[in-house]
Design a protein around this motif. Structure first.
Motif, PDB file in Angstrom:
ATOM      1  N   LEU A  43     -11.280   3.694   4.020  1.00  0.00           N
ATOM      2  CA  LEU A  43     -11.156   2.256   4.221  1.00  0.00           C
ATOM      3  C   LEU A  43     -12.251   1.731   4.934  1.00  0.00           C
ATOM      4  CD1 LEU A  43      -8.636   2.393   2.392  1.00  0.00           C
ATOM      5  CD2 LEU A  43      -7.531   1.012   4.133  1.00  0.00           C
ATOM      6  N   LEU A  57     -14.079  -2.726   0.228  1.00  0.00           N
ATOM      7  CA  LEU A  57     -12.755  -2.455   0.672  1.00  0.00           C
ATOM      8  C   LEU A  57     -12.713  -1.024   1.214  1.00  0.00           C
ATOM      9  CD1 LEU A  57     -10.530  -4.290  -2.035  1.00  0.00           C
ATOM     10  CD2 LEU A  57     -10.941  -4.952   0.301  1.00  0.00           C
ATOM     11  N   LEU A 100       0.005   2.384   9.557  1.00  0.00           N
ATOM     12  CA  LEU A 100       0.589   2.343   8.102  1.00  0.00           C
ATOM     13  C   LEU A 100       2.106   2.834   8.147  1.00  0.00           C
ATOM     14  CD1 LEU A 100      -2.328   3.657   5.774  1.00  0.00           C
ATOM     15  CD2 LEU A 100      -1.055   1.402   5.749  1.00  0.00           C
ATOM     16  N   ALA A 128      -6.205   5.233   1.698  1.00  0.00           N
ATOM     17  CA  ALA A 128      -5.701   4.785   3.017  1.00  0.00           C
ATOM     18  C   ALA A 128      -4.734   5.830   3.668  1.00  0.00           C
ATOM     19  CB  ALA A 128      -4.797   3.566   2.881  1.00  0.00           C
ATOM     20  N   LEU A 136      -6.927   2.339  -3.603  1.00  0.00           N
ATOM     21  CA  LEU A 136      -6.854   2.100  -2.272  1.00  0.00           C
ATOM     22  C   LEU A 136      -6.069   2.728  -1.215  1.00  0.00           C
ATOM     23  CD1 LEU A 136      -8.740   0.080  -0.495  1.00  0.00           C
ATOM     24  CD2 LEU A 136      -6.748  -1.612  -0.675  1.00  0.00           C
ATOM     25  N   ALA A 137      -4.618   2.724  -1.858  1.00  0.00           N
ATOM     26  CA  ALA A 137      -3.498   3.298  -1.040  1.00  0.00           C
ATOM     27  C   ALA A 137      -3.645   4.692  -1.074  1.00  0.00           C
ATOM     28  CB  ALA A 137      -2.038   3.086  -2.051  1.00  0.00           C
ATOM     29  N   ARG A 160      -7.750  -6.743   7.477  1.00  0.00           N
ATOM     30  CA  ARG A 160      -7.195  -7.450   6.637  1.00  0.00           C
ATOM     31  C   ARG A 160      -5.810  -7.129   6.307  1.00  0.00           C
ATOM     32  NH1 ARG A 160     -11.404  -8.803   2.251  1.00  0.00           N
ATOM     33  NH2 ARG A 160     -12.633  -6.764   3.436  1.00  0.00           N
ATOM     34  N   LEU A 161      -5.507  -5.938   6.654  1.00  0.00           N
ATOM     35  CA  LEU A 161      -4.119  -5.661   6.483  1.00  0.00           C
ATOM     36  C   LEU A 161      -3.429  -5.965   7.616  1.00  0.00           C
ATOM     37  CD1 LEU A 161      -4.812  -2.337   4.458  1.00  0.00           C
ATOM     38  CD2 LEU A 161      -3.467  -4.253   3.522  1.00  0.00           C
ATOM     39  N   ALA A 193       1.007   4.197  -2.779  1.00  0.00           N
ATOM     40  CA  ALA A 193       0.654   5.535  -2.506  1.00  0.00           C
ATOM     41  C   ALA A 193       1.718   6.574  -2.890  1.00  0.00           C
ATOM     42  CB  ALA A 193       0.553   5.624  -0.847  1.00  0.00           C
ATOM     43  N   LEU A 234       0.844  -1.181   0.290  1.00  0.00           N
ATOM     44  CA  LEU A 234       0.017   0.123   0.095  1.00  0.00           C
ATOM     45  C   LEU A 234       0.811   1.237  -0.152  1.00  0.00           C
ATOM     46  CD1 LEU A 234      -3.066  -0.381  -0.041  1.00  0.00           C
ATOM     47  CD2 LEU A 234      -3.058   0.031   2.428  1.00  0.00           C
TER      48      LEU A 234
END
Lengths: 265, 191, 191
Positions: free
Chosen positions: C151, C135, C167, C105, C101-102, C158-159, A149, A145
Motif C-alpha cells: 500500500l 493506491l 488495521l 494491505a 487492495l485488502a 486516506r484510510l 480481505a 478492507l
C-alpha cells in the motif's frame, strides 16, 4: 477396423458420437452404423473413471445406436416405425447442435487469439492530473478492507455440483428397473416390451426402459424372447432372483456402469 | 502553453486527448458530458476518428467494446510489441472449454446445471477454468439461487465486438446440408 | 495472428504502437533494439513523428523527457481533461479492486503471482489500475526479481490509519473457526 479414440475427460456422449461419425468423410461407404456402434461401445468401455451421471448419458446414446442398428435386420420395421425414425432424428439434431457449438467455439478461439494482438492503452493519468482524480478511498473504511480481505482469504467454496438436471434420468433408469421388476414379478406370463412402455410419452423414457430391461436380463431376473424377427420383445419374470436382490443390482448399476453391448441385440 | 484565446481546440482533438489518458473503455456519454455536447454527436466524432486511424495506417486503432471506446495498438504491430507485454499468454483452451464458451455466448446467462445438461456431460471443471481466466463471470445472484454465467465484458472486448449482439448468427456455424446428410446416412442402417 | 505477407508494417507505425503501449518513457535505444535498427535512425523517426503530431493538431504530443520518449495529452486540452478526471462518476473501488487492495494491505508486500494465487482469479489488470491510481506502489526491486507491491503511504493516510498495524484484526471478520484456521495458515510467513 481398430480405431483408438482418445477421450477428453470433458467430452460428452454426443461429442464422442460426433467424433466417430465425422472423422474420415472420405471413407463414407466404409463406415456403417454398425462400425460406429461397435466403436462407440468400445470407447465407453474405457470410460471407467467417469462418474455415473456421465456414464448414463453415454449408455443412453449407446442404447439408441443399438436399437437403430438392430432395426437393420428389420428393414420393413425401420421405414414403417415412426418412433424409430424420431429417435434417429433426435440423435441427429443433437449431433448438429453439438457440431454447431463446436464450430462456434473454434471461431471464438480464433477471435480470442486475434484479440491478444490488440494491446489497450493503459498508461493512465499523467502526473499533473493524478492529483485531481477523485479519492477512490473516500468511502472506504478499514472495516471494508478487513471484510474484503476476510472474503479473499476464506476457503474457496468447492464448486457446487448441482445434479438437479441429471437426477431425473438417473432416477428413471433405477426407477425403471424397479418399475419393470414390480410389473413382471406380479405377472405369471410374458409381458411385451410395448406394454412395459405403456404410458411413456418421451423417447428417452423408452430408451431408459430398454436399458432397464437389459439389466434385468443380465441379472437373470428376466427372460426375454422375440417370437419372430418382426415381433415385439416379450419379457418373463424368471423367479430365480430375489426381488430385493434386483433392487440391489439396480443400485449397483448406478455405481458401476456396465455397457449394454454385453447383451447382444 | 497557449494563452486563453477564446477559441477552444477542435472537439475531435479533445476527444483524442481523453482517449489517450483513459486506462479503461470510456462510454461516449462520459465524453459528451465533458464536452457538453449531445452523445450522438460524440459518437459520430468517435466513429470518424476510428475511421481516420484505420485509413491512415497508424500504429493504433480506436475500437468500441461493451464498456465504451478505447485506443489499442494496431494488431499487425503485435509481433514487435511482444517484449513489452506483461505476463504470458495462457495455454490454448481445450475444445470442450471452447464449446462451453460458445454455449454461454449464445445461450447465456446459464447455470452450471443447464450447461451440463446441454452438453450431456459434467462441465463444472471447464466452467471454473473459463471463470479463472476471466472469460466468463457470474451474474449478480438473483432470487432463484442458481449462479448464472455470462461472457465477461473483457471477453467481448477481446473478441473485438461491441456487444454479444454482434456475434455471427449461430446458423453460420451449422454443418452444411451435405454434412448433415452424411451424418444421417451413417445413423441409418444400410439396406 | 496476421497473415504472412512478406511485408512488415512501416517502421514509423511500429514506433507509434510501441509508444501507445508504453506506460512510461521509452528510450530510443530500446525501440531501436526491437526494430533491429540503429538508434540514430529511430531518433529520426521519433522526431518526425513528434513533428507530424504537432503539425496535424492532434490531441496528443510526443515528447522526449529524461527517461525517454512518451505520448502526452495536448496541453490545450487540459481544461477538458481536468473535467474528465474530476467528473469520473464512479470514484468507488470495484469489488475486485477492493479485494486486491485488502489482500495487499493485510499480507503485503506481495507479487502479482501471489495475489492471483490467493484470490484464485487473474489479478494483473486490477493491480495495474491500483498502481495507476497511486493506491499501491512497487517495492524497490529485490534480488529475487519478482516485483512486490505494498500500500502506498497515501492510501494508509486516506484510510485514516497511522500505519497498517492499525488495521482491524481479521478474525473479527471471518465467518467461522474453520475459515480462521485456513486464513491463518495462509497468513503465516511462507517458508
Amino acid at each position: 477396423m481398430a480405431y483408438e479414440v482418445k477421450l477428453d475427460v470433458f467430452e460428452g456422449p454426443i461429442d464422442l458420437l460426433l467424433h466417430l461419425i465425422t472423422r474420415q468423410r472420405v471413407d463414407i461407404y466404409e463406415i456403417s452404423l454398425s462400425t460406429i456402434t461397435e466403436e462407440y461401445i468400445a470407447a465407453i468401455e474405457r470410460l471407467d473413471e467417469l462418474d455415473l451421471e456421465t456414464a448414463t448419458g453415454f449408455l443412453i446414446v449407446a442404447a439408441t445406436l443399438l436399437e437403430l442398428k438392430s432395426s437393420r435386420l428389420l428393414p420393413g420395421r425401420y421405414t414403417e416405425d415412426p418412433s424409430l425414425l424420431e429417435e434417429r432424428d433426435l440423435l441427429l439434431a443433437r449431433l448438429v447442435e453439438c457440431a454447431t457449438f463446436r464450430a462456434a467455439g473454434e471461431w471464438l478461439a480464433t477471435m480470442l487469439e486475434r484479440g491478444l494482438d490488440w494491446h489497450p492503452r493503459t498508461a493512465g493519468l499523467e502526473p499533473e492530473f493524478a492529483g485531481l482524480a477523485p479519492d477512490l478511498l473516500a468511502s472506504t473504511t478499514p472495516e471494508h478492507l478487513a471484510r474484503a480481505a476476510a472474503a479473499a482469504f476464506a476457503p474457496k467454496p468447492t464448486p457446487e455440483i448441482d445434479l438437479h438436471h441429471i437426477t431425473p434420468i438417473r432416477e428413471t433408469v433405477r426407477d425403471a428397473i424397479y418399475e419393470l421388476a414390480q410389473v413382471l414379478d406380479g405377472r405369471s406370463g410374458a409381458v411385451s416390451f410395448s406394454e412395459l412402455c405403456g404410458g411413456t410419452t418421451r423417447r428417452i423414457e423408452v430408451v431408459v426402459r430398454f436399458l432397464a430391461l437389459l439389466e434385468l436380463f443380465k441379472s437373470g431376473a428376466v427372460d426375454v424372447a422375440q417370437a419372430d424377427r418382426f415381433g415385439d420383445i416379450r419379457a418373463t419374470w424368471t423367479g430365480e432372483v430375489d426381488f430385493d436382490e434386483v433392487l440391489e443390482e439396480a443400485d449397483e448399476y448406478m455405481l458401476a456402469p456396465t455397457q449394454p453391448g454385453g447383451a447382444r441385440s | 502553453m497557449n494563452e486563453e484565446q477564446g477559441s477552444s481546440p477542435p472537439e475531435s482533438k479533445i476527444v483524442e486527448s481523453i482517449l489517450l489518458m483513459a486506462d479503461e473503455p470510456i462510454p461516449a456519454a462520459q465524453i459528451a458530458e465533458v464536452l457538453e455536447r449531445p452523445t450522438a454527436l460524440v459518437e459520430e466524432l468517435l466513429n470518424q476518428l476510428a475511421e481516420s486511424y484505420r485509413m491512415s495506417d497508424r500504429g493504433f486503432l480506436l475500437r468500441e467494446s461493451p464498456g465504451g471506446w478505447r485506443l489499442y495498438t494496431s494488431p499487425d504491430c503485435a509481433p514487435w510489441l511482444e517484449r513489452f507485454v506483461i505476463g504470458n499468454r495462457h495455454p490454448r483452451l481445450t475444445p470442450a472449454a471452447l464449446e462451453v464458451l460458445a454455449v454461454i455466448a449464445y445461450k447465456g446467462p446459464l447455470s452450471r446445471a443447464t450447461i451440463t445438461e446441454i452438453r450431456g456431460v459434467d462441465s463444472d471443471g471447464v466452467v471454473k477454468t473459463l471463470q479463472n481466466r476471466g472469460l466468463i463471470e457470474e451474474l449478480a445472484p438473483t432470487g432463484s439461487g442458481a449462479v448464472l454465467f455470462r461472457l465477461s465484458d473483457g471477453s467481448v472486448e477481446r473478441l473485438g465486438l461491441r456487444s454479444l449482439d454482434e456475434l455471427p448468427p449461430l446458423v453460420d456455424f451449422m454443418p452444411d446440408a451435405e454434412a448433415v446428410e452424411d451424418m444421417e446416412s451413417k445413423l441409418s442402417p444400410s439396406v
